[in-house]
Design a protein around this motif. Structure first.
Motif, short mmCIF file in Angstrom:
data_model
loop_
_atom_site.label_atom_id
_atom_site.label_comp_id
_atom_site.label_asym_id
_atom_site.label_seq_id
_atom_site.Cartn_x
_atom_site.Cartn_y
_atom_site.Cartn_z
N LEU A 13 0.46 9.03 -5.07
CA LEU A 13 -0.86 8.48 -4.77
C LEU A 13 -1.87 9.59 -4.50
CD1 LEU A 13 0.27 5.45 -2.59
CD2 LEU A 13 -0.46 5.41 -4.97
N ILE A 14 -1.71 10.32 -3.41
CA ILE A 14 -2.66 11.39 -3.07
C ILE A 14 -2.63 12.47 -4.15
CG2 ILE A 14 -3.36 13.08 -1.32
CD1 ILE A 14 -3.44 10.28 -0.13
N GLY A 15 -1.45 12.82 -4.60
CA GLY A 15 -1.30 13.87 -5.61
C GLY A 15 -1.93 13.53 -6.95
N SER A 16 -2.22 12.26 -7.19
CA SER A 16 -2.85 11.86 -8.45
C SER A 16 -4.30 12.36 -8.55
CB SER A 16 -2.86 10.33 -8.57
OG SER A 16 -3.81 9.77 -7.67
N HIS A 21 -6.46 8.47 0.61
CA HIS A 21 -5.69 7.97 1.76
C HIS A 21 -4.83 6.82 1.25
CE1 HIS A 21 -8.13 10.26 4.54
NE2 HIS A 21 -9.22 9.71 4.05
N ALA A 22 -3.60 6.72 1.78
CA ALA A 22 -2.72 5.67 1.28
C ALA A 22 -1.61 5.36 2.25
CB ALA A 22 -2.13 6.10 -0.06
N GLY A 23 -0.98 4.22 2.01
CA GLY A 23 0.19 3.84 2.77
C GLY A 23 1.05 2.88 1.99
N PHE A 32 4.61 0.31 8.45
CA PHE A 32 4.38 1.25 7.37
C PHE A 32 5.61 2.11 7.19
CE2 PHE A 32 -0.09 0.27 7.84
CZ PHE A 32 -0.52 0.33 6.52
N TRP A 33 6.09 2.21 5.95
CA TRP A 33 7.18 3.12 5.64
C TRP A 33 6.64 4.53 5.41
CZ3 TRP A 33 10.28 -0.20 1.58
CH2 TRP A 33 11.00 -1.18 2.26
N ALA A 34 5.39 4.62 5.02
CA ALA A 34 4.74 5.92 4.81
C ALA A 34 3.24 5.73 4.93
CB ALA A 34 5.09 6.48 3.44
N LEU A 35 2.58 6.79 5.40
CA LEU A 35 1.14 6.71 5.64
C LEU A 35 0.55 8.11 5.57
CD1 LEU A 35 -0.76 4.35 6.47
CD2 LEU A 35 -0.29 4.95 8.84
N SER A 36 -0.59 8.23 4.93
CA SER A 36 -1.24 9.54 4.88
C SER A 36 -1.94 9.81 6.21
CB SER A 36 -2.22 9.63 3.71
OG SER A 36 -3.28 8.72 3.86
#
Length: 133
Positions: A13-16, A21-23, A32-36
């Motif tokens: 997501l961010i690397g694209s 910002h993403a989650g 949330f399993w992951a969050l920026s």
């Protein structure tokens, strides 16, 4: 949060370059399993998003009329389909896609075309669906 999930946020997501910002939110676990860093949608905001992508017409109608809030910012809901949402605030926006167990939320900056942000989030959703998530 598991570092494997964080890799999806950071790399896919961010690397694209289309999402800033993403989650990845588990609607089965309601966490949330992951969050920026610096991105923190509330449990109430995620509850509304989950309701919409699960087909709750009342939640969708309310968001269309009153706005969709993500991380404290009000967005104008412009699209809510079977598994995805798009909302904007000025030239920034939120792209959301649902998988079997998660909701991916991506915020894009002014410099990103909404279609690129949507495609980025949808592509990750397709990948996770293929992996059984």
């Amino acid at each position: 949060m598991d570092t494997g999930w964080q890799t999806y946020v950071d790399d896919n997501l961010i690397g694209s370059g289309h999402i800033d910002h993403a989650g990845i939110y588990s609607f089965t676990d309601e966490v949330f399993w992951a969050l920026s860093p610096g991105f923190s949608p509330s449990p109430e905001e995620m509850g509304v998003i989950v309701s919409i992508v699960k087909g709750d017409d009342d939640a969708k109608d309310t968001a269309f009329s009153e706005g969709l809030y993500v991380a404290g910012t009000r967005y104008i809901l412009t699209r809510a389909e079977a598994r995805s949402i798009y909302a904007r605030s000025g030239r920034t926006g939120i792209a959301v896609a649902k998988t079997g167990r998660t909701v991916i939320v991506g915020h894009h900056p002014e410099t990103t075309l909404p279609g690129n942000a949507n495609s980025t989030v949808e592509n990750l959703a397709d990948h996770l669906i293929g992996k059984g998530y």
